[in-house]
Design a protein around this motif. Structure first.
Motif, PDB file in Angstrom:
ATOM      1  N   LEU A  36      40.918  33.117  53.878  1.00 42.69           N
ATOM      2  CA  LEU A  36      42.447  33.167  53.435  1.00 42.69           C
ATOM      3  C   LEU A  36      42.944  31.858  53.746  1.00 42.69           C
ATOM      4  N   PRO A  37      42.820  30.907  52.229  1.00 43.28           N
ATOM      5  CA  PRO A  37      43.207  29.861  52.262  1.00 43.28           C
ATOM      6  C   PRO A  37      44.701  30.077  51.458  1.00 43.28           C
ATOM      7  N   SER A  38      45.362  28.731  51.069  1.00 43.38           N
ATOM      8  CA  SER A  38      47.299  28.918  50.790  1.00 43.38           C
ATOM      9  C   SER A  38      46.441  29.832  49.540  1.00 43.38           C
ATOM     10  N   GLY A  39      47.952  30.659  49.969  1.00 42.11           N
ATOM     11  CA  GLY A  39      48.337  31.027  48.215  1.00 42.11           C
ATOM     12  C   GLY A  39      47.178  32.725  48.527  1.00 42.11           C
ATOM     13  N   THR A  40      46.838  32.472  49.214  1.00 41.00           N
ATOM     14  CA  THR A  40      46.239  34.467  49.544  1.00 41.00           C
ATOM     15  C   THR A  40      47.204  34.526  50.709  1.00 41.00           C
ATOM     16  N   VAL A  43      44.407  42.388  51.203  1.00 40.97           N
ATOM     17  CA  VAL A  43      44.277  41.234  51.167  1.00 40.97           C
ATOM     18  C   VAL A  43      44.487  41.011  49.813  1.00 40.97           C
ATOM     19  N   LYS A  44      45.116  40.073  48.876  1.00 41.84           N
ATOM     20  CA  LYS A  44      45.309  39.395  47.685  1.00 41.84           C
ATOM     21  C   LYS A  44      44.715  38.413  47.711  1.00 41.84           C
ATOM     22  N   GLY A  45      44.377  37.724  45.979  1.00 41.97           N
ATOM     23  CA  GLY A  45      43.409  36.238  46.657  1.00 41.97           C
ATOM     24  C   GLY A  45      42.959  35.745  46.595  1.00 41.97           C
ATOM     25  N   ILE A  46      41.964  35.815  47.242  1.00 41.59           N
ATOM     26  CA  ILE A  46      40.582  35.739  47.093  1.00 41.59           C
ATOM     27  C   ILE A  46      39.853  36.346  46.480  1.00 41.59           C
ATOM     28  N   GLN A  47      38.546  35.692  45.764  1.00 33.10           N
ATOM     29  CA  GLN A  47      37.877  37.018  45.098  1.00 33.10           C
ATOM     30  C   GLN A  47      36.648  36.769  46.432  1.00 33.10           C
ATOM     31  N   LEU A  48      36.580  37.969  46.293  1.00 34.96           N
ATOM     32  CA  LEU A  48      34.814  37.778  47.800  1.00 34.96           C
ATOM     33  C   LEU A  48      33.471  37.327  47.454  1.00 34.96           C
ATOM     34  N   SER A 101      33.321  35.084  45.493  1.00 35.48           N
ATOM     35  CA  SER A 101      32.642  34.022  45.667  1.00 35.48           C
ATOM     36  C   SER A 101      32.867  33.045  46.318  1.00 35.48           C
ATOM     37  N   LEU A 102      32.645  34.023  47.507  1.00 31.62           N
ATOM     38  CA  LEU A 102      32.694  33.197  49.070  1.00 31.62           C
ATOM     39  C   LEU A 102      32.020  32.279  49.049  1.00 31.62           C
ATOM     40  N   SER A 103      31.583  31.258  50.173  1.00 30.22           N
ATOM     41  CA  SER A 103      30.282  30.667  50.946  1.00 30.22           C
ATOM     42  C   SER A 103      29.773  31.555  51.654  1.00 30.22           C
ATOM     43  N   ASP A 104      28.846  30.630  52.578  1.00 30.43           N
ATOM     44  CA  ASP A 104      28.136  31.610  53.346  1.00 30.43           C
ATOM     45  C   ASP A 104      29.114  31.684  54.537  1.00 30.43           C
ATOM     46  N   ALA A 105      30.236  30.473  54.778  1.00 34.46           N
ATOM     47  CA  ALA A 105      31.461  30.435  55.825  1.00 34.46           C
ATOM     48  C   ALA A 105      32.110  31.256  55.784  1.00 34.46           C
ATOM     49  N   GLY A 106      32.007  31.554  54.477  1.00 33.15           N
ATOM     50  CA  GLY A 106      33.534  32.296  54.544  1.00 33.15           C
ATOM     51  C   GLY A 106      33.121  33.197  53.861  1.00 33.15           C
ATOM     52  N   LYS A 107      31.657  34.205  54.390  1.00 29.78           N
ATOM     53  CA  LYS A 107      31.715  35.251  54.690  1.00 29.78           C
ATOM     54  C   LYS A 107      31.411  35.266  56.259  1.00 29.78           C
ATOM     55  N   ASP A 108      30.911  34.414  56.654  1.00 33.71           N
ATOM     56  CA  ASP A 108      31.436  34.772  58.194  1.00 33.71           C
ATOM     57  C   ASP A 108      32.576  34.943  58.379  1.00 33.71           C
ATOM     58  N   GLU A 109      33.388  34.397  57.986  1.00 36.66           N
ATOM     59  CA  GLU A 109      34.888  34.722  58.699  1.00 36.66           C
ATOM     60  C   GLU A 109      35.260  35.794  58.119  1.00 36.66           C
ATOM     61  N   LEU A 110      34.751  36.730  57.284  1.00 30.64           N
ATOM     62  CA  LEU A 110      34.931  38.128  56.850  1.00 30.64           C
ATOM     63  C   LEU A 110      34.547  38.533  57.415  1.00 30.64           C
ATOM     64  N   ALA A 111      33.040  38.909  58.439  1.00 27.71           N
ATOM     65  CA  ALA A 111      32.544  39.597  59.494  1.00 27.71           C
ATOM     66  C   ALA A 111      33.438  39.736  60.611  1.00 27.71           C
ATOM     67  N   LEU A 112      34.017  38.413  60.952  1.00 28.46           N
ATOM     68  CA  LEU A 112      34.857  38.481  61.848  1.00 28.46           C
ATOM     69  C   LEU A 112      36.185  39.105  61.898  1.00 28.46           C
ATOM     70  N   TYR A 113      36.605  38.905  61.044  1.00 23.94           N
ATOM     71  CA  TYR A 113      38.338  39.166  60.490  1.00 23.94           C
ATOM     72  C   TYR A 113      38.271  40.644  60.122  1.00 23.94           C
ATOM     73  N   VAL A 114      37.227  41.366  59.481  1.00 24.47           N
ATOM     74  CA  VAL A 114      36.807  42.619  59.542  1.00 24.47           C
ATOM     75  C   VAL A 114      37.003  43.805  60.778  1.00 24.47           C
ATOM     76  N   ALA A 115      36.152  42.549  61.978  1.00 27.25           N
ATOM     77  CA  ALA A 115      35.751  42.746  63.492  1.00 27.25           C
ATOM     78  C   ALA A 115      37.089  42.807  63.744  1.00 27.25           C
ATOM     79  N   GLN A 116      37.916  42.302  63.859  1.00 28.08           N
ATOM     80  CA  GLN A 116      39.165  42.199  64.521  1.00 28.08           C
ATOM     81  C   GLN A 116      40.596  43.438  63.763  1.00 28.08           C
ATOM     82  N   ARG A 117      40.228  43.122  62.413  1.00 27.59           N
ATOM     83  CA  ARG A 117      41.437  44.706  61.753  1.00 27.59           C
ATOM     84  C   ARG A 117      40.700  45.699  61.273  1.00 27.59           C
ATOM     85  N   LYS A 118      39.231  45.934  61.860  1.00 29.75           N
ATOM     86  CA  LYS A 118      39.112  47.199  62.151  1.00 29.75           C
ATOM     87  C   LYS A 118      38.695  47.273  60.034  1.00 29.75           C
ATOM     88  N   VAL A 119      39.592  47.204  59.033  1.00 27.33           N
ATOM     89  CA  VAL A 119      39.405  47.285  57.739  1.00 27.33           C
ATOM     90  C   VAL A 119      39.918  47.044  56.877  1.00 27.33           C
TER      91      VAL A 119
END
Length: 372
Positions: A83-87, A100-105, A107-125
């Protein structure tokens, strides 16, 4: 979910009324004869290489245990890569669902994929809009999904030719299966957690749209963490230590009834009724009416009464549910460990609904000690 064999004819869909115990199938309830016609004409599938096939020669051995690594535990909780600036990220409800808009899944780095896993766990969907996921080569989409766990191969569902790891949800152009469904049911809602009967059910799960009707075909999600929190401390404590049986037998039997295939022998597993998420530590109810059968150690009437209470509690909790509306280019990511969901069959104009699912498996469900 998806019935039938490889379809090579252009005859109309064949529908069946199912009466196979508690198993109810609504994502797809017809043998799809649209696979060949879906490749041509004005109403052809937008992604014909994703049309479902059922290869009767596909057979797989039983799933072996594996060590799942939960990448959400490595994530930066401020989500600088996801969720960088502009997202823009909008919460659909206080506890479940974000858009979520403004990020392309892709193109995520591994660090971004780690954040995706946590963010989805927190927000559920989470619904990610304007994605290029459907346009990736299928092999690339699968490589992306493999970061989150071992790919699950569905025992009966339709898959793209040569890619059994992709599960397809498909109602073809002109499908009238809803007429049969509503001849014996008043609603298409069927809450479930995907393939919860596996010893290691899925975790971070991806579903992306290929074709959608003009309106309708939304997907409902329920927050099983908030559902657990709403219970009284006394009731929560009583659920701790209880396990329930989850069965895949009925799903395979339903497929056989509809002349489908069986890629793997069905399994039965026992899971805790309350499970703990490894990244968030949150506790969630882990039962669903599609696959859960009975509570271990209870008499049938006792088990039925308790499970029915939990099913009703989850289904009626509109204040901890979210409704995802599909748009072109949408990828919906949810955590199957802490949610239930249901497709809606509410459009009757015969338009195609076509989605693809990537289903990485996660850890064997476990429970941490009760704390009031």
């Amino acid at each position: 979910m998806a019935p039938s064999r490889i379809a090579t004819t252009t005859s109309p869909p064949i529908t069946y009324k199912l009466n196979l115990g508690q198993y109810k199938e609504t994502d797809e309830f017809s043998i799809d004869r649209d696979v060949e016609t879906g490749k041509k004409g004005n109403h052809a599938a937008k992604y014909p290489h994703y049309l479902p096939t059922w290869n009767p020669e596909q057979r797989f051995p039983p799933l072996e245990p594996f060590e799942h690594y939960e990448h959400g535990k490595d994530a930066d909780p401020s989500f600088p890569n996801l969720l960088p600036s502009g997202t823009t990220a909008i919460n659909l409800t206080p506890t479940i669902g974000s858009e979520v808009k403004g990020i392309q899944l892709s193109s995520l780095s591994d660090a971004g994929k780690d954040e995706l896993a946590l963010y989805v766990a927190q927000r559920k969907v989470v619904a990610f809009r304007d994605q290029d996921f459907a346009n990736l080569p299928i092999a690339d989409a699968l490589k992306y999904g493999s970061y989150f766990g071992r790919h699950h191969i569905h025992p009966t569902s339709g898959t793209p030719d040569g890619f059994p790891e992709i599960q397809l949800v498909h109602r073809g152009e002109g499908d009238k299966g809803h007429e049969e469904l509503f001849s014996y049911r008043t609603s298409s809602v069927a809450w479930h957690s995907d393939v919860s009967y596996e010893e290691q059910p899925p975790g971070t799960t991806f579903l992306y749209i290929l074709n959608k009707p003009d309106t309708g075909g939304d997907t409902l999600f329920v927050d099983a963490v908030q559902a657990y929190r709403r219970l009284s401390p006394l009731f929560q404590e009583r659920l701790h230590g209880l396990t329930a049986t989850h069965s895949g037998i009925e799903q395979v039997n339903a497929a056989a009834f509809k002349a489908s295939i069986k890629r793997r022998e069905p399994v039965i597993s026992q899971h805790p009724i309350v499970r703990t998420h490894p990244a968030t530590g949150e506790k969630a109810l882990f039962v669903n009416p599609q696959f859960t059968r009975e509570i271990a150690g209870m008499k049938k009437e006792e088990s039925d009464a308790l499970l029915q209470f939990l099913y009703n509690h989850l289904a009626l909790g509109a204040d901890f549910q979210a409704r995802i509306k599909w748009e072109e280019g949408t990828v919906v990511v949810w955590d199957n460990r802490v949610t239930l969901h249901s497709a809606l069959v509410d459009w009757e104009n015969g338009q195609r609904r076509h989605l693809a699912r990537i289903t990485p498996q996660a850890e064997k469900p476990y429970q941490t000690p009760y704390q009031s």
